[in-house]
Scaffold this motif. Structure first.
Motif, PDB file in Angstrom:
ATOM      1  N   THR A   8      42.129  31.860  33.181  1.00  0.00           N
ATOM      2  CA  THR A   8      42.705  32.451  34.409  1.00  0.00           C
ATOM      3  C   THR A   8      41.867  32.220  35.584  1.00  0.00           C
ATOM      4  O   THR A   8      40.917  32.542  35.919  1.00  0.00           O
ATOM      5  CB  THR A   8      43.341  33.776  34.527  1.00  0.00           C
ATOM      6  OG1 THR A   8      43.960  33.903  33.233  1.00  0.00           O
ATOM      7  CG2 THR A   8      44.321  34.122  35.413  1.00  0.00           C
ATOM      8  N   GLN A  17      48.386  40.793  42.236  1.00  0.00           N
ATOM      9  CA  GLN A  17      48.425  39.543  41.420  1.00  0.00           C
ATOM     10  C   GLN A  17      47.185  40.104  40.300  1.00  0.00           C
ATOM     11  O   GLN A  17      47.239  39.809  39.078  1.00  0.00           O
ATOM     12  CB  GLN A  17      48.313  38.180  41.888  1.00  0.00           C
ATOM     13  CG  GLN A  17      49.477  37.673  42.540  1.00  0.00           C
ATOM     14  CD  GLN A  17      49.581  36.456  43.068  1.00  0.00           C
ATOM     15  OE1 GLN A  17      48.513  36.179  43.898  1.00  0.00           O
ATOM     16  NE2 GLN A  17      50.568  35.494  43.169  1.00  0.00           N
ATOM     17  N   ASP A  20      48.027  42.622  38.097  1.00  0.00           N
ATOM     18  CA  ASP A  20      49.024  42.333  36.802  1.00  0.00           C
ATOM     19  C   ASP A  20      48.020  41.715  35.876  1.00  0.00           C
ATOM     20  O   ASP A  20      48.424  41.687  34.840  1.00  0.00           O
ATOM     21  CB  ASP A  20      49.916  41.160  37.246  1.00  0.00           C
ATOM     22  CG  ASP A  20      51.109  41.730  38.191  1.00  0.00           C
ATOM     23  OD1 ASP A  20      51.244  42.855  38.259  1.00  0.00           O
ATOM     24  OD2 ASP A  20      51.684  40.794  38.989  1.00  0.00           O
ATOM     25  N   PHE A  21      47.216  40.916  36.283  1.00  0.00           N
ATOM     26  CA  PHE A  21      46.241  40.280  35.336  1.00  0.00           C
ATOM     27  C   PHE A  21      45.444  41.235  34.521  1.00  0.00           C
ATOM     28  O   PHE A  21      45.300  41.210  33.463  1.00  0.00           O
ATOM     29  CB  PHE A  21      44.975  39.356  36.060  1.00  0.00           C
ATOM     30  CG  PHE A  21      43.977  38.880  35.287  1.00  0.00           C
ATOM     31  CD1 PHE A  21      44.251  37.943  34.467  1.00  0.00           C
ATOM     32  CD2 PHE A  21      42.861  39.422  35.291  1.00  0.00           C
ATOM     33  CE1 PHE A  21      43.118  37.177  33.607  1.00  0.00           C
ATOM     34  CE2 PHE A  21      41.745  38.893  34.638  1.00  0.00           C
ATOM     35  CZ  PHE A  21      41.856  37.971  33.605  1.00  0.00           C
ATOM     36  N   GLN A  23      46.139  44.277  34.005  1.00  0.00           N
ATOM     37  CA  GLN A  23      47.071  44.918  33.001  1.00  0.00           C
ATOM     38  C   GLN A  23      47.280  44.191  32.162  1.00  0.00           C
ATOM     39  O   GLN A  23      47.377  44.719  30.873  1.00  0.00           O
ATOM     40  CB  GLN A  23      48.324  45.332  33.784  1.00  0.00           C
ATOM     41  CG  GLN A  23      49.156  46.274  33.174  1.00  0.00           C
ATOM     42  CD  GLN A  23      50.719  46.383  34.018  1.00  0.00           C
ATOM     43  OE1 GLN A  23      50.934  45.631  34.915  1.00  0.00           O
ATOM     44  NE2 GLN A  23      51.419  47.458  33.558  1.00  0.00           N
ATOM     45  N   ARG A  24      47.520  42.713  32.094  1.00  0.00           N
ATOM     46  CA  ARG A  24      47.900  42.007  31.016  1.00  0.00           C
ATOM     47  C   ARG A  24      46.875  42.143  29.813  1.00  0.00           C
ATOM     48  O   ARG A  24      47.040  41.727  28.720  1.00  0.00           O
ATOM     49  CB  ARG A  24      48.446  40.461  31.426  1.00  0.00           C
ATOM     50  CG  ARG A  24      49.762  40.367  32.028  1.00  0.00           C
ATOM     51  CD  ARG A  24      50.149  39.030  31.922  1.00  0.00           C
ATOM     52  NE  ARG A  24      49.106  38.099  32.536  1.00  0.00           N
ATOM     53  CZ  ARG A  24      48.992  37.608  33.899  1.00  0.00           C
ATOM     54  NH1 ARG A  24      49.682  38.258  34.702  1.00  0.00           N
ATOM     55  NH2 ARG A  24      48.199  37.176  34.322  1.00  0.00           N
ATOM     56  N   GLN A  25      45.484  42.008  30.379  1.00  0.00           N
ATOM     57  CA  GLN A  25      44.452  41.929  29.523  1.00  0.00           C
ATOM     58  C   GLN A  25      44.453  43.456  28.908  1.00  0.00           C
ATOM     59  O   GLN A  25      43.100  43.433  28.240  1.00  0.00           O
ATOM     60  CB  GLN A  25      42.926  41.322  30.333  1.00  0.00           C
ATOM     61  CG  GLN A  25      43.309  40.208  30.985  1.00  0.00           C
ATOM     62  CD  GLN A  25      43.766  39.246  30.219  1.00  0.00           C
ATOM     63  OE1 GLN A  25      43.290  38.995  28.977  1.00  0.00           O
ATOM     64  NE2 GLN A  25      44.738  38.249  30.840  1.00  0.00           N
ATOM     65  N   GLY A  26      44.933  44.244  29.210  1.00  0.00           N
ATOM     66  CA  GLY A  26      44.659  45.705  28.668  1.00  0.00           C
ATOM     67  C   GLY A  26      43.348  46.388  29.423  1.00  0.00           C
ATOM     68  O   GLY A  26      43.031  47.435  28.921  1.00  0.00           O
TER      69      GLY A  26
END
Ligand code: SAH
Ligand code: SF4
Length: 358
Positions: A8, A17, A20-21, A23-26
């Motif tokens: 990414t 953004q 979000d990144f 969060q998506r990666q935990g």
């Protein structure tokens, strides 16, 4: 390890953004702010240098993310002036240029918004390249970060006057300008970031309607519709009269002046009649006029003489708004306005044949 294609690209992402990144990666939400700070405030070139991140987080990011978008292929320093030109290679091997200049206590970085330019203004070297592609927000903002790192100086101003037409890459340009002005990052004030357009009317109206606070400059370069159509073919689509209406609309909506840039081309648009017409055309638009002596590129145009520049300025003496003459820097390193051109093998022939047909 993931290859770079699957990583990414973090640079160019806004704070939300980045949130979000992470969060998506935990990862913990506060990591987004840390990443933002390291990239845009501390301006580190490597994830490994983000020392407030735990080692395991850094290792994870190094595998899954990338923060470097540009590779410096060449930097040239002017012998005569405090100016430097940088040639960057993008991840797909396209190339763009940026320029650093110092004058009157200002440190200005001129950045590119596109590789090449589709608009082919008759006097401009970048136009010869044709349209190659839009830059991403990361590729635009990374020019500023790179130049600041390389020069070890913080810029006071940014101008989107390098390669390309910023308003044909509107979203990316605005996102990049937002990142440049974010108070937790590079923190250049919005009024010190200038977007220069050749006159893409729908984008000027949008800019006005969105209430954007960045500075707007319009490259006018002619005082009759016919001359402008010849010099700047985009005039066939967006007429001079409508462009002036759009400029007026912007000043009314924003309460800000617009800057008109006017490149002085010898015997083409530098007559005293042109100066008179310019005064009349802009009389009821709150503006500034920035006269730009032409920087030679081998396209058959010449710069106005110093005497003519002075006469042109005198003719505008009664103009109610400021008139300045931009003394371009970096001419000896082909870094001045309109001299930015990256030659690709397939373009050499075109350039030569065009020069011969002049
Ligand atoms: N595409 C945008 C921004 C990049 S060009 C635009 O046209 O506004 C930035 C400025 O450089 C424009 O005002 C353009 O008219 C000017 N310019 C182009 N070629 C030039 C040259 N050879 N010498 C001086 N100015 C030039
Ligand atoms: Fe493009 Fe601006 Fe050059 Fe015209 S002057 S070709 S719009 S970069």
């Amino acid at each position: 390890m993931a290859n770079s294609a699957s990583k990414t690209l973090l640079k160019g992402l806004s704070l939300s953004q980045l949130e979000d990144f992470v969060q998506r990666q935990g990862m913990q939400p506060y990591r987004a702010r840390q990443l933002f700070h390291w990239m845009y405030r501390k301006n580190v070139p490597l994830i490994a240098e983000m020392t407030t991140l735990k080692k395991s987080v850094r290792e994870f990011l190094e595998t899954h993310a990338e923060i470097n978008l540009l590779r410096l292929s060449h930097a040239i320093t002017s012998e005569y002036e405090p100016a430097q030109k940088f040639l960057f290679e993008l991840p797909d091997a396209e190339r763009v240029e940026s320029v650093y200049m110092e004058a009157d206590n200002r440190r200005t970085i001129c950045v590119s918004s596109q590789a090449g330019c589709a608009l082919k203004c008759d006097f401009c070297a970048t136009g010869l390249m044709g349209q190659i592609r839009n830059l991403t927000p990361g590729e635009i903002v990374d020019q500023v970060l790179w130049v600041e790192r390389h020069t070890k100086k913080e810029a006071t101003n940014v101008v989107m006057m390098g390669m390309g037409e910023p308003f044909l890459n509107y979203d990316a340009v605005i996102q990049a300008a937002e990142l440049m002005s974010h108070p937790d990052g590079i923190a250049i004030s919005k009024r010190k970031i200038t977007i220069s357009t050749s006159g893409i009317i729908p984008a000027i109206l949008r800019f006005a309607d969105e209430g954007q606070r960045f500075k707007l400059a319009i490259s006018l370069n002619a005082t009759t519709a016919e001359d402008r159509r010849r010099l700047m073919p985009i005039t066939k689509k967006f007429t001079l009269a409508k462009l002036l209406d759009a400029a007026r609309y912007y000043t009314e909506r924003s309460g800000q002046r617009v800057t008109f840039e006017y490149v002085l081309l010898r015997h083409v648009n530098d007559s005293l009649l042109d100066a008179k017409r310019l005064r009349r055309l802009l009389a009821n638009i709150p503006c500034k006029i920035n006269l730009i002596p032409y920087n030679a590129v081998d396209l058959g145009y010449e710069s106005s003489t110093e005497e003519r520049i002075q006469q042109f300025v005198s003719e505008l003496a009664t103009f109610p708004a400021p008139v300045t003459v931009r003394r371009s820097q970096g001419r000896d390193i082909q870094a001045a306005c309109g001299q930015l051109f990256v030659q690709r093998a397939d373009q050499k022939a075109r350039r030569r044949s065009r020069a011969l047909s002049m």
